[in-house]
Design a protein around this motif. Structure first.
Motif, mmCIF file in Angstrom:
data_model
loop_
_atom_site.group_PDB
_atom_site.id
_atom_site.type_symbol
_atom_site.label_atom_id
_atom_site.label_comp_id
_atom_site.label_asym_id
_atom_site.label_seq_id
_atom_site.Cartn_x
_atom_site.Cartn_y
_atom_site.Cartn_z
ATOM 1 N N ARG A 1 1.988 4.031 -19.388
ATOM 2 C CA ARG A 1 2.939 5.142 -19.463
ATOM 3 C C ARG A 1 2.824 6.065 -18.260
ATOM 4 N N LYS A 2 1.608 6.291 -17.782
ATOM 5 C CA LYS A 2 1.422 7.216 -16.665
ATOM 6 C C LYS A 2 1.245 6.489 -15.330
ATOM 7 N N ILE A 3 0.321 5.549 -15.295
ATOM 8 C CA ILE A 3 -0.042 4.936 -14.014
ATOM 9 C C ILE A 3 0.973 3.877 -13.574
ATOM 10 N N GLU A 4 1.209 2.862 -14.417
ATOM 11 C CA GLU A 4 2.123 1.797 -14.028
ATOM 12 C C GLU A 4 3.559 2.307 -13.890
ATOM 13 N N LYS A 5 3.945 3.266 -14.707
ATOM 14 C CA LYS A 5 5.287 3.848 -14.586
ATOM 15 C C LYS A 5 5.438 4.544 -13.237
ATOM 16 N N TYR A 6 4.396 5.233 -12.810
ATOM 17 C CA TYR A 6 4.411 5.895 -11.501
ATOM 18 C C TYR A 6 4.500 4.860 -10.381
ATOM 19 N N PHE A 7 3.753 3.762 -10.528
ATOM 20 C CA PHE A 7 3.805 2.697 -9.526
ATOM 21 C C PHE A 7 5.218 2.120 -9.413
ATOM 22 N N LEU A 8 5.876 1.928 -10.548
ATOM 23 C CA LEU A 8 7.222 1.363 -10.555
ATOM 24 C C LEU A 8 8.221 2.276 -9.841
ATOM 25 N N TYR A 9 8.090 3.580 -10.066
ATOM 26 C CA TYR A 9 9.029 4.534 -9.469
ATOM 27 C C TYR A 9 8.764 4.777 -7.983
ATOM 28 N N THR A 10 7.561 4.452 -7.525
ATOM 29 C CA THR A 10 7.210 4.718 -6.116
ATOM 30 C C THR A 10 6.902 3.432 -5.345
ATOM 31 N N LYS A 11 7.370 2.299 -5.849
ATOM 32 C CA LYS A 11 6.994 1.015 -5.242
ATOM 33 C C LYS A 11 7.595 0.816 -3.850
ATOM 34 N N ASN A 12 8.653 1.558 -3.522
ATOM 35 C CA ASN A 12 9.281 1.409 -2.201
ATOM 36 C C ASN A 12 8.724 2.373 -1.162
ATOM 37 N N LYS A 13 7.781 3.211 -1.580
ATOM 38 C CA LYS A 13 7.163 4.143 -0.644
ATOM 39 C C LYS A 13 5.939 3.499 0.008
ATOM 40 N N PRO A 14 5.588 3.941 1.208
ATOM 41 C CA PRO A 14 4.405 3.378 1.888
ATOM 42 C C PRO A 14 3.124 3.630 1.078
ATOM 43 N N TYR A 15 2.224 2.645 1.095
ATOM 44 C CA TYR A 15 0.958 2.792 0.386
ATOM 45 C C TYR A 15 -0.031 3.554 1.261
ATOM 46 N N SER A 16 -0.913 4.290 0.618
ATOM 47 C CA SER A 16 -1.958 4.974 1.360
ATOM 48 C C SER A 16 -3.016 3.955 1.796
ATOM 49 N N LYS A 17 -3.778 4.285 2.821
ATOM 50 C CA LYS A 17 -4.819 3.388 3.323
ATOM 51 C C LYS A 17 -5.897 3.143 2.270
ATOM 52 N N LYS A 18 -6.081 4.127 1.384
ATOM 53 C CA LYS A 18 -7.089 3.969 0.337
ATOM 54 C C LYS A 18 -6.756 2.787 -0.576
ATOM 55 N N TRP A 19 -5.482 2.637 -0.907
ATOM 56 C CA TRP A 19 -5.082 1.534 -1.771
ATOM 57 C C TRP A 19 -5.190 0.201 -1.044
ATOM 58 N N ILE A 20 -4.883 0.191 0.220
ATOM 59 C CA ILE A 20 -5.002 -1.045 1.006
ATOM 60 C C ILE A 20 -6.455 -1.492 1.076
ATOM 61 N N ILE A 21 -7.350 -0.542 1.336
ATOM 62 C CA ILE A 21 -8.781 -0.854 1.370
ATOM 63 C C ILE A 21 -9.262 -1.321 0.000
ATOM 64 N N ALA A 22 -8.795 -0.622 -1.037
ATOM 65 C CA ALA A 22 -9.192 -0.975 -2.402
ATOM 66 C C ALA A 22 -8.755 -2.397 -2.754
ATOM 67 N N LYS A 23 -7.568 -2.785 -2.286
ATOM 68 C CA LYS A 23 -7.074 -4.131 -2.573
ATOM 69 C C LYS A 23 -7.949 -5.195 -1.910
ATOM 70 N N TRP A 24 -8.330 -4.976 -0.667
ATOM 71 C CA TRP A 24 -9.181 -5.943 0.026
ATOM 72 C C TRP A 24 -10.557 -6.037 -0.632
ATOM 73 N N ILE A 25 -11.086 -4.899 -1.065
ATOM 74 C CA ILE A 25 -12.398 -4.900 -1.730
ATOM 75 C C ILE A 25 -12.309 -5.584 -3.098
ATOM 76 N N SER A 26 -11.255 -5.288 -3.847
ATOM 77 C CA SER A 26 -11.104 -5.891 -5.175
ATOM 78 C C SER A 26 -10.926 -7.403 -5.073
ATOM 79 N N THR A 27 -10.259 -7.862 -4.020
ATOM 80 C CA THR A 27 -10.104 -9.301 -3.806
ATOM 81 C C THR A 27 -11.456 -9.956 -3.551
#
Length: 333
Positions: free
Chosen positions: A149-175
């Motif tokens: 309701r809060k997190i994924e809904k926010y992601f859906l509404y902002t999916k066309n905006k540029p991602y912050s570097k923190k999320w990019i780093i987090a994705k590489w680490i999580s992989t």
């Protein structure tokens, strides 16, 4: 062995290993690298490939030294190494490759590891994998009921905006985390054709083969099985993909401590996606109920189809002589 002439047994062993490696990487890569490949399609191929190879090689090299030469991290303790290889031992990875080409997510543990396992171990693998699917489905449902309701809904509404570097780093680490967790489980599938204790030089050769196949997978961005992820809600968002990787990795780590029986990581992954989709539908109503459950049941049906084919292949191999005698008796072959 790698520097001297090969025996027929060595050739069958190496052929089985290479086919198994290719089959497993092609079939299972979508679970671990699927969201990563989708979300890094703007990155140069060599960057993606080198990063994945570094994580995998580091995990195996450390694991080999920690486990005294065991590349399977103890997952093959109950699966004996065959005294001799036969031509039918290479059939399971060939069948797995065909299923992957058809877009069917097959449980590699059932099809490949079961070839060398007793009926008791096979039953335990099926039970553990079914339990894994159930646990993943429940965990996915609960987590996404809480955060959709809060997190994924926010992601859906902002999916066309540029991602912050923190999320990019987090994705590489999580992989990287997910790849390590996956290898700790599927090392049994990847190295079931090889000696349980590997010397350093054969290990290096096997990792070079692994990295070569990974390049093919990275080049194809996941192949036919990538559709399983692309059809799920907002999985192409790097932030959503990061959360999926973390949850999936933690579930695999949990099952490391349950017992050392190999299990199907595919079933865990499909279960997690199913729980996620059901929860997000209930919280966000982003699609029709019919469409959501159609995707869930379709994935489950593909997984069950893979299981049925696996059981038939393994049964045929285990009872090859009996089947051969029956065919001779009734069809005069």
């Amino acid at each position: 062995m790698f520097l001297t002439s090969f025996t027929p047994n060595d050739i069958l062993m190496i052929t089985g290993f290479l086919l198994s490696l290719f089959a497993c990487v092609s079939n299972d890569c979508i679970q671990t690298m699927g969201t990563f490949l989708i979300n890094t399609k703007h990155r140069p191929l060599w960057q993606i490939w080198l990063y994945v190879c570094f994580v995998i090689c580091l995990t195996f090299i450390i694991g080999r030294f920690v486990n005294n030469g065991d590349m399977a991290f103890g997952r093959l303790d109950r699966v004996p190494y065959p005294d001799k290889f036969y031509w039918w031992h290479i059939l399971p990875p060939i069948v797995l490759i065909c299923l992957t080409k058809c877009g069917i997510p097959c449980a590699t543990s059932f099809l490949i590891v079961s070839t060398f396992s007793s009926s008791t171990v096979i039953g335990m693998m099926v039970a553990k994998s079914a339990f894994g699917y159930t646990v993943a489905l429940i965990v996915g449902f609960i987590v996404y009921m809480l955060i959709s309701r809060k997190i994924e809904k926010y992601f859906l509404y902002t999916k066309n905006k540029p991602y912050s570097k923190k999320w990019i780093i987090a994705k590489w680490i999580s992989t990287a985390f997910l790849l390590c967790a996956w290898l700790l489980q599927d090392g049994a599938v990847l190295y079931v054709y090889m000696p349980r204790k590997m010397e350093f030089f054969p290990m290096i050769i096997s990792l070079l083969a692994f990295c070569t196949l990974l390049y093919i997978v990275c080049y194809g961005r996941g192949g036919n099985l990538a559709g399983i992820i692309k059809l799920k809600t907002n999985t192409q968002d790097i932030r959503s993909a990061t959360i999926i990787d973390i949850i999936y990795g933690l579930i695999l780590v949990y099952f490391m401590f349950v017992n050392n029986i190999p299990m199907s990581t595919t079933w865990v992954f499909i279960g997690l996606l199913a729980g996620r989709e059901i929860a997000m539908y209930n919280r966000l109503r982003f699609e029709t109920q019919k469409k959501v459950y159609k995707h869930v049941l379709k994935d489950l049906l593909k997984t069950i189809t893979g299981l049925i084919v696996s059981i038939l292949v393994v049964f045929s191999i285990h009872n090859f002589n009996s089947i051969k005698e029956i065919l001779h008796a009734y069809f005069n072959l």
